[in-house]
Design an enzyme around this catalytic site. Structure first.
Site, mmCIF file in Angstrom:
data_model
loop_
_atom_site.group_PDB
_atom_site.id
_atom_site.type_symbol
_atom_site.label_atom_id
_atom_site.label_comp_id
_atom_site.label_asym_id
_atom_site.label_seq_id
_atom_site.Cartn_x
_atom_site.Cartn_y
_atom_site.Cartn_z
ATOM 1 N N CYS A 64 0.986 -1.255 -0.032
ATOM 2 C CA CYS A 64 -0.050 0.198 -0.027
ATOM 3 C C CYS A 64 0.913 1.065 0.085
ATOM 4 O O CYS A 64 1.673 1.675 0.914
ATOM 5 C CB CYS A 64 -0.917 -0.141 1.258
ATOM 6 S SG CYS A 64 -1.643 1.381 1.965
ATOM 7 N N CYS A 67 0.300 3.873 2.780
ATOM 8 C CA CYS A 67 0.882 3.481 4.098
ATOM 9 C C CYS A 67 2.176 3.303 4.080
ATOM 10 O O CYS A 67 2.886 3.774 5.209
ATOM 11 C CB CYS A 67 0.582 1.877 4.138
ATOM 12 S SG CYS A 67 -1.178 1.218 4.128
#
Ligand SMILES: [Zn+2]
Length: 141
Positions: A64, A67
């Site tokens: 991600c 993230c």
């Protein structure tokens, strides 16, 4: 008061010791490292159940992008909060059950727990200032 070490041991000590760099009775590491503690789903539950301090969790995954970009901000936040919070992160790819157990619909998601209860949750990466403000709001709200 109780705090869980990064080795998983539940440590108990008097609140006055909080400002004196408390160490784990088993592994002798500092209980506060100034870095987020990477936990498994089992350890995560332990922290939520036994921490006398608010527990902040970053649910993330290596694939991600937002993230990964948020990680240094989260680390910076961990440095600035010293011994006032328990700062954890859990890799939802390596611990897939945790995403189901905590009903994580998107990542990154941040969740804040106090005394075993969820006080707030926020999806999406934040800037450092936003994160600081959000945590204060959840704890005072
Ligand atoms: Zn330890």
């Amino acid at each position: 008061m109780k705090l869980v070490c990064q080795c998983g041991t539940v440590n108990q000590f008097s609140i006055e010791k909080l400002d004196q760099t408390p160490k784990c009775g088993i592994c002798h590491q500092n209980l506060f490292t100034g870095e987020p503690i990477e936990v498994t789903s089992e350890r995560l539950i332990k922290h939520i159940e036994h921490s006398a301090l608010p527990v902040l969790i970053d649910f993330w995954a290596p694939w991600c992008g937002p993230c990964v970009n948020f990680a240094p901000i989260y680390s910076e936040f961990a440095k600035t909060t010293g011994n006032q919070l328990r700062i954890l992160k859990v890799n939802t790819e390596a611990n897939q059950q945790v995403g189901i157990d905590f009903n994580i619909r998107s990542i990154p998601t941040l969740a804040l727990f106090l005394n075993g209860e969820e006080k707030g949750r926020m999806s999406g990466a934040m800037k450092l200032g936003q994160l600081q403000q959000w945590v204060v709001q959840q704890l005072n709200g």
